[in-house]
Design an enzyme around this catalytic site. Sequence first.
Site, mmCIF file in Angstrom:
data_model
loop_
_atom_site.group_PDB
_atom_site.id
_atom_site.type_symbol
_atom_site.label_atom_id
_atom_site.label_comp_id
_atom_site.label_asym_id
_atom_site.label_seq_id
_atom_site.Cartn_x
_atom_site.Cartn_y
_atom_site.Cartn_z
ATOM 1 N NE ARG A 99 -7.416 4.326 5.409
ATOM 2 C CZ ARG A 99 -6.743 5.465 5.979
ATOM 3 N NH1 ARG A 99 -7.471 5.951 7.239
ATOM 4 N NH2 ARG A 99 -5.886 5.883 5.244
ATOM 5 N NE ARG A 123 0.492 10.414 10.395
ATOM 6 C CZ ARG A 123 -0.174 9.258 9.613
ATOM 7 N NH1 ARG A 123 -1.139 8.830 10.027
ATOM 8 N NH2 ARG A 123 0.413 8.811 8.615
ATOM 9 C CE LYS A 172 -1.949 1.639 3.995
ATOM 10 N NZ LYS A 172 -1.496 2.826 4.354
ATOM 11 C CG ASN A 173 2.119 2.661 3.555
ATOM 12 O OD1 ASN A 173 1.011 3.153 3.139
ATOM 13 N ND2 ASN A 173 2.499 2.480 4.643
ATOM 14 C CG ASP A 206 3.497 1.343 9.401
ATOM 15 O OD1 ASP A 206 3.306 1.752 8.300
ATOM 16 O OD2 ASP A 206 2.881 2.408 10.537
ATOM 17 C CB CYS A 239 -5.029 10.594 11.417
ATOM 18 S SG CYS A 239 -3.635 9.618 11.903
HETATM 19 C C1 EPZ Z 1 4.395 6.869 6.423
HETATM 20 O O1 EPZ Z 1 3.495 8.203 6.871
HETATM 21 C C2 EPZ Z 1 3.362 5.700 6.368
HETATM 22 N N1 EPZ Z 1 2.102 6.162 5.366
HETATM 23 C C3 EPZ Z 1 2.591 5.287 7.891
HETATM 24 O O2 EPZ Z 1 2.201 4.245 7.636
HETATM 25 C C4 EPZ Z 1 4.102 5.289 8.655
HETATM 26 O O3 EPZ Z 1 3.596 4.897 9.728
HETATM 27 C C5 EPZ Z 1 4.709 6.398 8.714
HETATM 28 O O4 EPZ Z 1 5.082 6.911 7.461
HETATM 29 C C6 EPZ Z 1 6.158 6.050 9.628
HETATM 30 O O5 EPZ Z 1 6.855 4.989 8.873
HETATM 31 C C7 EPZ Z 1 2.405 5.933 4.083
HETATM 32 O O6 EPZ Z 1 3.346 5.820 3.552
HETATM 33 C C8 EPZ Z 1 1.299 6.523 3.169
HETATM 34 P P1 EPZ Z 1 6.218 10.471 8.654
HETATM 35 P P2 EPZ Z 1 3.946 9.440 6.957
HETATM 36 O O7 EPZ Z 1 6.049 11.709 7.757
HETATM 37 O O8 EPZ Z 1 4.794 9.838 5.727
HETATM 38 C C9 EPZ Z 1 6.539 13.872 11.806
HETATM 39 C C10 EPZ Z 1 0.085 2.878 7.738
HETATM 40 O O9 EPZ Z 1 -0.178 2.265 8.800
HETATM 41 N N2 EPZ Z 1 6.223 14.678 10.739
HETATM 42 O O10 EPZ Z 1 7.184 9.548 8.263
HETATM 43 O O11 EPZ Z 1 2.809 10.475 7.273
HETATM 44 C C11 EPZ Z 1 5.072 13.113 12.181
HETATM 45 O O12 EPZ Z 1 4.499 13.751 12.865
HETATM 46 C C12 EPZ Z 1 0.566 4.247 7.841
HETATM 47 O O13 EPZ Z 1 0.071 2.625 6.549
HETATM 48 C C13 EPZ Z 1 6.781 16.269 10.796
HETATM 49 O O14 EPZ Z 1 6.751 16.614 11.920
HETATM 50 O O15 EPZ Z 1 4.774 9.521 8.246
HETATM 51 C C14 EPZ Z 1 5.632 11.874 12.679
HETATM 52 O O16 EPZ Z 1 6.104 12.024 14.144
HETATM 53 C C15 EPZ Z 1 0.324 4.706 9.282
HETATM 54 N N3 EPZ Z 1 6.292 17.101 9.799
HETATM 55 C C16 EPZ Z 1 7.155 11.472 11.983
HETATM 56 O O17 EPZ Z 1 7.695 12.932 11.258
HETATM 57 C C17 EPZ Z 1 6.195 16.581 8.689
HETATM 58 O O18 EPZ Z 1 6.102 17.419 7.610
HETATM 59 C C18 EPZ Z 1 7.028 10.493 10.914
HETATM 60 O O19 EPZ Z 1 6.092 10.544 10.117
HETATM 61 C C19 EPZ Z 1 6.164 15.161 8.442
HETATM 62 C C20 EPZ Z 1 6.043 14.395 9.448
#
Ligand code: EPZ
Length: 416
Positions: free
Chosen positions: A396, A121, A22-23, A304, A116
Amino acid sequence: MQKLNIRGGKPLNGSVRISGAKNAALPIISASLLSAEPLALTNVPQLNDIGTMVKLLAQMGVKADRSAESLTLSAANITDKTAPYELVKTMRASILVLGPLLARFGEAKVSLPGGCAIGARPVDLHIKGLEAMGASITIEAGYILARAAKLKGARILMETVTVTGTENLMMAACLADGTTTLENAAREPEVVDLALCLIAMGAKITGHGTDKITVVGVEKLHGARYAVMPDRIETGTFLAAVAATGGDVTLTNAAPDTLDAVIDRLRESGATITATADTLRIVANKRPKPISLKTAPYPAFPTDMQAQFIALNCVASGTAVVTETIFENRFMHVQELVRLGAKIEIEGNTAIVHGVEKLTGAGVMATDLRASACLVIAGLVAHGETIIDRIYHLDRGYDHIEAKLTALGAQIERLN
Ligand code: EPZ
């Protein structure tokens, strides 16, 4: 609201085919916006999130031709550069259209994803990176309004490792003027899969899979054919289920080399795992040992998989300490597990799990995607009947999960 009814307490045996990731599919589908020529994808999982992303692109003017796990996308005639709140609020990954729209069309109007269940996020790093490439971005009435005559290559140091942030900026950089370096970039296999697809479309990318990615901008990208990588989190979820219930299961169409941290911990729990290039076999025939862990960006233990390992630790032969370092609110499954007889205390971002002999079936509620997978595992382990409510979360991210589990001997059915 649909529910799942699981009668647990039995081992899992047999073979199951892993679906596409998915990701990886979500950013790769969004990458179709970068070219006027068709992007023909295979091994695309049949999931609600994929449907949402295709619907979002279709209303922008992308022609989508989908049959089973094949999906061909053509962004030759984009008529609308907007990602509306109605769709974005159902799937945060919609933010992934921002970079491609800005890079190819110089404009984008994308709803802020909002928070969420598992955390705030924010997308501030996506925005900062695009501004560093020359975009002018304002936030108005819940929308990100972005403009750029032509993005310019830039050196971008991301203060936090962000998966979709890295993906958005890497896609934007493909059509920018000059060279972009992304430092402290995410190293997840899904980022690498996106990079390989972009390279197949003519992008000039090096360093993918390391924390420094370099992109030399090109005039335009051409079409390509690409097979999405296997889903490492679906794979890890099935492995954790067998480690918890016991049994002997082979997973095919898998990518074992993308989940070393998960496999290492499952071996520590006492399971026997053997792997070939694209299959994994797990044999578990005794009560699992407790596995303490701390989530962190790849290649460390993935956030995850945290909920699934909490479920495994619920019936382990001792106490495990699980620390979640990525998201601030990713323990909502714990209270549901307590309803099944689990003994867990939460202290800040740490869960202390005292293993019990057995869990007992009860009614529980899914709160987010991986929490619902955790509850499925707990239901497969618990004696008696477990009813899981709000399983739209599960749909999802897991492709035909009850059919796959039934094939392994689970007693699981969907109730309307
Ligand atoms: C991706 O989300 C995945 N989703 C998530 O999978 C996964 O849990 C996550 O990466 C971490 O591995 C997809 O790829 C579609 P991040 P993402 O940006 O990119 C902070 C699932 O279950 N952050 O890596 O949204 C954020 O708050 C989902 O399939 C900022 O501060 O996660 C978090 O603490 C859930 N500012 C950390 O970084 C930003 O602009 C990591 O988030 C972006 C992120």
